[in-house]
Design a protein around this motif. Sequence first.
Motif, PDB file in Angstrom:
ATOM      1  N   MET A 135      -7.635   9.572  -6.775  1.00 35.08           N
ATOM      2  CA  MET A 135      -6.664   9.419  -7.835  1.00 35.08           C
ATOM      3  C   MET A 135      -5.308   8.975  -7.279  1.00 35.08           C
ATOM      4  SD  MET A 135      -6.198   9.833 -11.075  1.00 35.08           S
ATOM      5  CE  MET A 135      -5.072  10.291 -12.294  1.00 35.08           C
ATOM      6  N   MET A 136      -4.823   9.633  -6.256  1.00 33.95           N
ATOM      7  CA  MET A 136      -3.544   9.299  -5.661  1.00 33.95           C
ATOM      8  C   MET A 136      -3.584   7.922  -5.010  1.00 33.95           C
ATOM      9  SD  MET A 136      -0.710  10.628  -5.571  1.00 33.95           S
ATOM     10  CE  MET A 136       0.733  11.052  -4.727  1.00 33.95           C
ATOM     11  N   LYS A 137      -4.737   7.565  -4.479  1.00 32.47           N
ATOM     12  CA  LYS A 137      -4.899   6.270  -3.823  1.00 32.47           C
ATOM     13  C   LYS A 137      -4.745   5.135  -4.835  1.00 32.47           C
ATOM     14  CE  LYS A 137      -8.102   4.011  -0.693  1.00 32.47           C
ATOM     15  NZ  LYS A 137      -9.406   4.106  -0.067  1.00 32.47           N
ATOM     16  N   SER A 138      -5.280   5.261  -6.028  1.00 32.23           N
ATOM     17  CA  SER A 138      -5.173   4.208  -7.044  1.00 32.23           C
ATOM     18  C   SER A 138      -3.741   4.098  -7.579  1.00 32.23           C
ATOM     19  CB  SER A 138      -6.166   4.450  -8.182  1.00 32.23           C
ATOM     20  OG  SER A 138      -5.890   5.671  -8.826  1.00 32.23           O
ATOM     21  N   ILE A 139      -3.031   5.206  -7.670  1.00 33.92           N
ATOM     22  CA  ILE A 139      -1.626   5.166  -8.106  1.00 33.92           C
ATOM     23  C   ILE A 139      -0.787   4.437  -7.066  1.00 33.92           C
ATOM     24  CG2 ILE A 139       0.406   6.590  -8.545  1.00 33.92           C
ATOM     25  CD1 ILE A 139      -1.452   8.662  -9.784  1.00 33.92           C
ATOM     26  N   LEU A 140      -1.039   4.701  -5.804  1.00 29.71           N
ATOM     27  CA  LEU A 140      -0.314   4.030  -4.723  1.00 29.71           C
ATOM     28  C   LEU A 140      -0.607   2.530  -4.714  1.00 29.71           C
ATOM     29  CD1 LEU A 140       1.583   4.419  -2.318  1.00 29.71           C
ATOM     30  CD2 LEU A 140      -0.440   4.775  -0.897  1.00 29.71           C
ATOM     31  N   ILE A 141      -1.852   2.141  -4.921  1.00 31.08           N
ATOM     32  CA  ILE A 141      -2.226   0.719  -4.961  1.00 31.08           C
ATOM     33  C   ILE A 141      -1.551   0.028  -6.145  1.00 31.08           C
ATOM     34  CG2 ILE A 141      -4.154  -0.883  -5.341  1.00 31.08           C
ATOM     35  CD1 ILE A 141      -5.874   1.014  -3.641  1.00 31.08           C
ATOM     36  N   CYS A 142      -1.551   0.660  -7.311  1.00 29.45           N
ATOM     37  CA  CYS A 142      -0.884   0.081  -8.489  1.00 29.45           C
ATOM     38  C   CYS A 142       0.614  -0.078  -8.251  1.00 29.45           C
ATOM     39  CB  CYS A 142      -1.128   0.950  -9.715  1.00 29.45           C
ATOM     40  SG  CYS A 142      -2.783   0.822 -10.381  1.00 29.45           S
ATOM     41  N   TYR A 143       1.229   0.945  -7.656  1.00 28.71           N
ATOM     42  CA  TYR A 143       2.653   0.887  -7.354  1.00 28.71           C
ATOM     43  C   TYR A 143       2.957  -0.276  -6.399  1.00 28.71           C
ATOM     44  CZ  TYR A 143       7.220   2.201  -5.556  1.00 28.71           C
ATOM     45  OH  TYR A 143       8.531   2.183  -5.172  1.00 28.71           O
ATOM     46  N   CYS A 144       2.138  -0.431  -5.360  1.00 25.41           N
ATOM     47  CA  CYS A 144       2.335  -1.527  -4.398  1.00 25.41           C
ATOM     48  C   CYS A 144       2.142  -2.881  -5.057  1.00 25.41           C
ATOM     49  CB  CYS A 144       1.391  -1.364  -3.211  1.00 25.41           C
ATOM     50  SG  CYS A 144       1.845   0.002  -2.120  1.00 25.41           S
ATOM     51  N   LEU A 145       1.177  -3.008  -5.948  1.00 21.59           N
ATOM     52  CA  LEU A 145       0.956  -4.275  -6.651  1.00 21.59           C
ATOM     53  C   LEU A 145       2.127  -4.607  -7.573  1.00 21.59           C
ATOM     54  CD1 LEU A 145      -2.850  -4.136  -7.534  1.00 21.59           C
ATOM     55  CD2 LEU A 145      -1.704  -5.698  -5.962  1.00 21.59           C
ATOM     56  N   ILE A 146       2.629  -3.629  -8.277  1.00 20.31           N
ATOM     57  CA  ILE A 146       3.775  -3.859  -9.166  1.00 20.31           C
ATOM     58  C   ILE A 146       5.007  -4.238  -8.351  1.00 20.31           C
ATOM     59  CG2 ILE A 146       5.391  -2.707 -10.731  1.00 20.31           C
ATOM     60  CD1 ILE A 146       2.961  -1.155 -11.827  1.00 20.31           C
ATOM     61  N   LEU A 147       5.245  -3.536  -7.270  1.00 18.97           N
ATOM     62  CA  LEU A 147       6.397  -3.829  -6.413  1.00 18.97           C
ATOM     63  C   LEU A 147       6.260  -5.218  -5.777  1.00 18.97           C
ATOM     64  CD1 LEU A 147       8.990  -2.405  -5.515  1.00 18.97           C
ATOM     65  CD2 LEU A 147       7.771  -1.663  -3.483  1.00 18.97           C
ATOM     66  N   GLY A 148       5.072  -5.548  -5.291  1.00 17.34           N
ATOM     67  CA  GLY A 148       4.839  -6.870  -4.708  1.00 17.34           C
ATOM     68  C   GLY A 148       5.003  -7.981  -5.730  1.00 17.34           C
ATOM     69  N   SER A 149       4.543  -7.774  -6.946  1.00 17.97           N
ATOM     70  CA  SER A 149       4.702  -8.765  -8.018  1.00 17.97           C
ATOM     71  C   SER A 149       6.175  -8.975  -8.349  1.00 17.97           C
ATOM     72  CB  SER A 149       3.951  -8.327  -9.272  1.00 17.97           C
ATOM     73  OG  SER A 149       2.581  -8.211  -9.024  1.00 17.97           O
ATOM     74  N   PHE A 150       6.925  -7.882  -8.377  1.00 19.24           N
ATOM     75  CA  PHE A 150       8.353  -7.970  -8.657  1.00 19.24           C
ATOM     76  C   PHE A 150       9.070  -8.801  -7.600  1.00 19.24           C
ATOM     77  CE2 PHE A 150      12.654  -6.131  -8.197  1.00 19.24           C
ATOM     78  CZ  PHE A 150      13.163  -6.512  -9.433  1.00 19.24           C
ATOM     79  N   PHE A 151       8.789  -8.551  -6.322  1.00 16.26           N
ATOM     80  CA  PHE A 151       9.427  -9.322  -5.253  1.00 16.26           C
ATOM     81  C   PHE A 151       8.974 -10.780  -5.254  1.00 16.26           C
ATOM     82  CE2 PHE A 151      10.229  -5.125  -3.153  1.00 16.26           C
ATOM     83  CZ  PHE A 151      11.613  -5.212  -3.250  1.00 16.26           C
ATOM     84  N   ALA A 152       7.722 -11.026  -5.580  1.00 14.01           N
ATOM     85  CA  ALA A 152       7.236 -12.409  -5.677  1.00 14.01           C
ATOM     86  C   ALA A 152       7.940 -13.142  -6.805  1.00 14.01           C
ATOM     87  CB  ALA A 152       5.720 -12.421  -5.885  1.00 14.01           C
ATOM     88  N   PHE A 153       8.150 -12.463  -7.930  1.00 12.32           N
ATOM     89  CA  PHE A 153       8.860 -13.063  -9.067  1.00 12.32           C
ATOM     90  C   PHE A 153      10.304 -13.391  -8.686  1.00 12.32           C
ATOM     91  CE2 PHE A 153      11.613 -12.425 -12.770  1.00 12.32           C
ATOM     92  CZ  PHE A 153      11.165 -13.464 -13.574  1.00 12.32           C
ATOM     93  N   LEU A 154      10.995 -12.450  -8.053  1.00 13.98           N
ATOM     94  CA  LEU A 154      12.385 -12.695  -7.642  1.00 13.98           C
ATOM     95  C   LEU A 154      12.484 -13.838  -6.635  1.00 13.98           C
ATOM     96  CD1 LEU A 154      13.960  -9.141  -7.329  1.00 13.98           C
ATOM     97  CD2 LEU A 154      14.315 -10.850  -9.097  1.00 13.98           C
ATOM     98  N   SER A 155      11.538 -13.918  -5.715  1.00 10.62           N
ATOM     99  CA  SER A 155      11.528 -15.020  -4.744  1.00 10.62           C
ATOM    100  C   SER A 155      11.311 -16.350  -5.442  1.00 10.62           C
ATOM    101  CB  SER A 155      10.432 -14.792  -3.703  1.00 10.62           C
ATOM    102  OG  SER A 155      10.681 -13.636  -2.969  1.00 10.62           O
ATOM    103  N   GLY A 156      10.423 -16.372  -6.414  1.00  8.63           N
ATOM    104  CA  GLY A 156      10.169 -17.593  -7.168  1.00  8.63           C
ATOM    105  C   GLY A 156      11.382 -18.045  -7.959  1.00  8.63           C
ATOM    106  N   VAL A 157      12.080 -17.106  -8.560  1.00 10.97           N
ATOM    107  CA  VAL A 157      13.295 -17.438  -9.320  1.00 10.97           C
ATOM    108  C   VAL A 157      14.356 -18.010  -8.387  1.00 10.97           C
ATOM    109  CG1 VAL A 157      15.221 -16.410 -10.605  1.00 10.97           C
ATOM    110  CG2 VAL A 157      12.877 -15.826 -11.209  1.00 10.97           C
ATOM    111  N   GLU A 158      14.520 -17.405  -7.233  1.00 14.17           N
ATOM    112  CA  GLU A 158      15.513 -17.895  -6.266  1.00 14.17           C
ATOM    113  C   GLU A 158      15.154 -19.290  -5.763  1.00 14.17           C
ATOM    114  OE1 GLU A 158      18.972 -18.039  -4.289  1.00 14.17           O
ATOM    115  OE2 GLU A 158      18.351 -16.462  -5.675  1.00 14.17           O
ATOM    116  N   TRP A 159      13.880 -19.532  -5.510  1.00 11.83           N
ATOM    117  CA  TRP A 159      13.438 -20.848  -5.048  1.00 11.83           C
ATOM    118  C   TRP A 159      13.673 -21.901  -6.120  1.00 11.83           C
ATOM    119  CZ3 TRP A 159       9.518 -24.180  -6.682  1.00 11.83           C
ATOM    120  CH2 TRP A 159       9.305 -25.283  -5.839  1.00 11.83           C
TER     121      TRP A 159
END
Length: 121
Positions: free
Chosen positions: A1-25
């Motif tokens: 259970m904790m492992k899936s929450i951590l994976i979801c959190y990492c995916l959301i955080l990674g998506s957010f940084f990818a979006f910000l990088s794309g906007v800056e580019w």
Amino acid sequence: MMKSILICYCLILGSFFAFLSGVEWIHFDHAQNTIAMALKRSLMSTMVDYVDEMEFEAQDILQTFRQYFKEITLSDYEYDIALTGFMKEPLFMRIECQAIGKDGSRIHVEDMMIEELREDE
């Protein structure tokens, strides 16, 4: 259970940084394209002004170019403009522009233009 929450959190955080990088580019690419088009249009307008003139110097051309460029370019940048190539007959100009943004980004654009000579038939 904790492992899936951590994976979801990492995916959301990674998506957010990818979006910000794309906007800056996209912002950087838009600024570079706008500055390049302003350089080309200002160069063309300056060529039209001086193509039929006979009495002018390189400083006159650079001053006219800067006036045209200032009217149509982005105001968020400081510009260092240099006339790196010049010839009177046929009229030839080569301009280099270094733009420095308020956020520290640097854009280097250069362009050249030469008068087309035609032989009358």
